[in-house]
Every structure is written in C-alpha cells, then in structure tokens.
Design an enzyme around this catalytic site. Structure first.
Site, PDB file in Angstrom:
ATOM      1  N   SER A  21       0.862  -1.169   0.000  1.00 47.24           N
ATOM      2  CA  SER A  21       0.000   0.000   0.000  1.00 47.24           C
ATOM      3  C   SER A  21       0.903   1.223   0.000  1.00 47.24           C
ATOM      4  O   SER A  21       1.860   1.286   0.782  1.00 47.24           O
ATOM      5  CB  SER A  21      -0.908  -0.005   1.228  1.00 47.24           C
ATOM      6  OG  SER A  21      -1.921   0.970   1.061  1.00 47.24           O
ATOM      7  N   GLU A  22       0.607   2.202  -0.877  1.00 47.05           N
ATOM      8  CA  GLU A  22       1.575   3.273  -1.117  1.00 47.05           C
ATOM      9  C   GLU A  22       1.781   4.209   0.068  1.00 47.05           C
ATOM     10  O   GLU A  22       2.708   4.992   0.073  1.00 47.05           O
ATOM     11  CB  GLU A  22       1.209   4.074  -2.373  1.00 47.05           C
ATOM     12  CG  GLU A  22      -0.115   4.806  -2.329  1.00 47.05           C
ATOM     13  CD  GLU A  22      -1.204   4.054  -3.075  1.00 47.05           C
ATOM     14  OE1 GLU A  22      -1.133   2.802  -3.140  1.00 47.05           O
ATOM     15  OE2 GLU A  22      -2.126   4.713  -3.590  1.00 47.05           O
ATOM     16  N   ASN A  23       0.922   4.128   1.081  1.00 48.67           N
ATOM     17  CA  ASN A  23       1.159   4.952   2.259  1.00 48.67           C
ATOM     18  C   ASN A  23       2.246   4.362   3.156  1.00 48.67           C
ATOM     19  O   ASN A  23       2.557   4.943   4.198  1.00 48.67           O
ATOM     20  CB  ASN A  23      -0.134   5.177   3.041  1.00 48.67           C
ATOM     21  CG  ASN A  23      -0.757   3.893   3.522  1.00 48.67           C
ATOM     22  OD1 ASN A  23      -0.832   2.919   2.796  1.00 48.67           O
ATOM     23  ND2 ASN A  23      -1.207   3.887   4.770  1.00 48.67           N
TER      24      ASN A  23
END
Lengths: 217, 233
Positions: A45-47
C-alpha cells in the site's frame, strides 16, 4: 455478465506466486479476497506498508496502521513499514510486480484517465500517476460501459489523462482485453456475453482473432 | 549531544508568521502533527502555503486551519473528504496544486538531500507536466520537478530524544521522515520523549541532525478516518 466480485475473481488468476502487488481502491481491493491460498503474494500500500493483512477485529484497530484508502488494516508476519519516498521507490523503481487499478476511460493506445472530471470537484491523483508511469504490468479493473451505457474503451480518452500508453490488460464485466499496438485485442468473454455484445460496447478498435473462449472463473 | 528539546508547542513554533510555506507530515489523519496544527490555529497566522499529502477532514487536521481561512494555497496529491476545502476551492478562495503522490515525496526528499530537482516519469503526457521541462532517458520520457522550498516542516514521530533522533510507528511514518531537514526549520513533535541513550542507534529512522526543535505533544487524539473491521466468526 460479471459483477464487481466476478471481475476481481478473474483478475486474481493473474496474480502469480512471488508477486508483490499494489491494489487500487474499488474493485481492485476485492482481488485480495480471491487470490489462491497456495501461492505467496505480498500486498503493498503506497502509504508505506508491505505485507498487508485483513481488516482488524474490533478492539484491535490501530490509528497508526492504515491502507491507502485510510482504512484500518493489520499486517502479516514478514510485513514492513517505510516512508513515502521509499514506497514510491518500490513503485517507480519497478519493484512491484503487478498494479491493479480502476479507470474511468482507457484508450486503444493504452492511455488511461482515472483522476479528474472537468467541472466536478477534483480530489486528486494520489499515487495513480506514479503507478501508471512506471509499472510494467498494469491491469485495469472496470465496468465496460459507464452509467449512461457509453463505452469506457475508447479510441482516445476524453477526460484528462493519468498516464500515456501504459495499460497492458483490461478486465471488465464483459471481457478480458489485451492492449496491443493495433488496439484492443479480445482474449476472453464473460460467461453468457457474446462477441457481438462486446463489439457493441467497445468504441475503440477491437481485434477479434479466431474463437474467443469464455472466461474460466 | 546537541540538545534540540523545547518545552512546549509555543516554543517549538517560535518564528512562524503570515505568508510562510509549511510542510506537514501525515497520510489522511495518520501521523499528522496534531499539536503543531492546533497551535497554528491558536496563533491565527494566515496566507499560508501548506505542503501536505492531504488536507485533513472538516473538523480535524488541516481542516482546522481551513475553517479559519488561514491557508492561501495547498500543495497535495489527494484532497477528498473535506467539504470546507471543496467550498473554498470552488469559490476560488483557496489555491490548490495537485501533484502525484510520489512526486510530492521526492520533492521533499530532494530538498532534504540538497538536490535542486529530480526527473520523474509520473505525469508525463498529462496536464501535470504542462509547462515543465521534459527529457528522454533510455527511450522513456521524464518530467523535471523542483525541490520544495519551505520555511518550516512540522512532523510527528512516535518516539524521540533530546538529540532530535526519531522513530516512527506503522504507517504514521509516511511523509514525516522525508520532510525532516527539507525546510529551514524542522519541528518534530513526539508521543514519547525518552531519556537520551535509550533509543537503540541501530533503530533510529531519522538522525537528530535533520531536526532543529523537538517537543512532546501535550495531547494526541489520533483519530481514525475509516474504521474498518473484520467480523469474528
């Protein structure tokens, strides 16, 4: 014709053992539910998390552990956290094997539009532009037509672009399509959907070669 | 040891004034510098430019500064979930620059690392690249994006010490480490201020050299934006 879960189920078959996968919001999120149990896959997940697990049980939620949709999540053994620059190093650096995301429009040249509708409130592109600019293996999950029944597979996108010439494969409620140099190559049709119906629902150039098999899901 | 510790948020924010550019860490409401934001609201300074991935929600995070009309310009990648933001943006009161999330991170990192600009493939061929220099490397096109210039960076960490060393927790890390040392003054707020020497030097995420002021936040609400649960069988 498939529903959203059907699309997710079909896409799950594209996920291979040893893949690091980034899932977008919407239909792509559902793909995680259908990945085979006997293969090893890690979701990014890009966070800033690799090795995402399921949602937490009540009482186990943690404000410091969320996904890109800002939902509370858990992590699996072997998971890792990292900062945003490193997260996009994974993405731009082509370390993520498969990116699955939604779209408003895809063009026969592989262009994708999924972040902005002129005249409407624009929320932003988030990580979508970084993802589509670099990923080698992008699958778009979307309905074949919009709410007004118009094709979302076009000769040319009408909406502002997210990326150019980047989509390789599209799975819709009607078909599996590969984007090739000449246009949309029809690979499979959804159960009960005729080649003619797919042709009708596709504005861009559809390439039909030989008999088109029904999806096996 | 060079002591970076200040006693409270008032001391930590000394020097902030109207018209400044701030970087603020956080993704959604996770890892936002809650105490710095609350004090900026109290100080009432305005005409601010804020570089932050998101813009909070109506009644929390940067939404609190928006409510008081303290922000002139937002530079973000995604700004949903905020009605007041939408109203100000559509009425033209608020200037909004939307940029790809990875570009936002890298423009912070470039500023931190002393690089004036970077080339990224993100946004090439889209309106994000309009008017920007582009260049081909090995057959692929890239867009030149400049390092941010900011007056203050406000970051939030889990643990810190007087030397300014920081450790983050979970996905609350996000943009926070990339913003440390990327502005003229970096202010870190921490949930736990631990005695010097108790943080394992092997485990430190951001060395104190990137931090000018550190303080223990008085209160942390740590609001969850989308509580999503699994049913027990």
């Amino acid at each position: 014709m498939l529903d959203k879960n059907g699309i997710a189920k079909r896409i799950a078959k594209e996920v291979q053992d040893g893949f690091y996968v980034n899932l977008g919001i919407g239909i792509p999120t559902l793909v995680a539910n259908y990945v085979r149990d006997d293969i090893e896959v890690e979701f990014q997940s890009e966070n800033g998390v690799l090795g995402m697990g399921p949602f937490p049980y009540e009482g186990e939620e943690d404000a410091d552990v969320i996904n890109a949709g800002k939902q509370t999540i858990t992590t699996l053994p072997g998971a890792s956290f990292f900062d945003s620059a490193m997260s996009f190093s994974m993405i731009r650096g082509k370390h993520v094997d498969l990116t699955i995301l939604g779209a408003m429009e895809v063009a026969e040249t592989g262009d994708i539009a999924n972040w902005k509708i002129p005249g409407k409130m624009v929320k932003g592109m988030g990580g979508a532009m970084d993802l589509v600019a670099s990923a080698e293996n992008i699958i778009v999950a979307m309905m074949h037509t919009n709410k007004r029944g118009e094709s979302k597979l076009l000769k040319k996108c009408t909406l502002p672009l997210t990326g150019v010439g980047c989509v390789k494969k599209i799975v819709t409620n009607m078909a599996v399509i590969e984007v090739v140099e000449q246009g949309f190559k029809l690979l499979e049709r959804a159960p009960g959907v005729s080649v003619e119906a797919i042709k009708q629902a596709t504005e861009g150039h559809l390439i039909i070669e030989g008999t088109i098999p029904e999806m096996n899901i | 040891m060079i002591n970076k510790k200040v006693n409270n948020v008032q001391e930590a924010l000394k020097g902030v004034t109207n018209g400044m550019t701030f970087m603020l860490g956080g993704f959604g409401l996770s890892g936002i510098p809650e105490n710095a934001i609350a004090h900026l609201v109290t100080l009432g300074i305005n005409q601010l430019t804020c570089i932050s991935n998101n813009a909070g929600v109506d009644d929390f995070g940067l939404g609190l500064l928006l409510q008081k009309k303290q922000i002139k310009k937002m530079i973000s990648s995604y700004v949903g979930e905020n009605d007041e933001f939408e109203r100000q943006m559509l009425s033209g009161e608020l200037d909004v620059e939307l940029i790809p999330q990875g570009t936002l991170a890298e423009r912070c990192r470039a500023a931190q690392a002393g690089m004036p600009a970077i080339y990224t493939p993100a946004g090439y061929g889209t309106e994000v690249a309009e008017g920007k220099e582009t260049r081909e490397f090995d057959g692929k096109m890239y867009v030149l994006e400049h390092a941010f210039k900011a007056d203050f960076a406000f970051v939030k960490a889990w643990k810190g010490d007087e030397a300014g060393n920081l450790i983050f927790k979970g996905t609350a890390r996000n943009f926070n480490p990339n913003m440390c040392g990327a502005a003229k003054i970096t202010v870190a707020e921490v949930e736990q201020m631990v005695p010097l020497g108790t943080l394992d030097p092997n485990q430190i995420h951001i060395p104190g050299i990137f931090v000018q002021r550190i303080f223990k936040g008085a209160v942390y609400e740590k609001r969850i934006e989308q509580l999503t649960l699994r049913q027990r069988d």
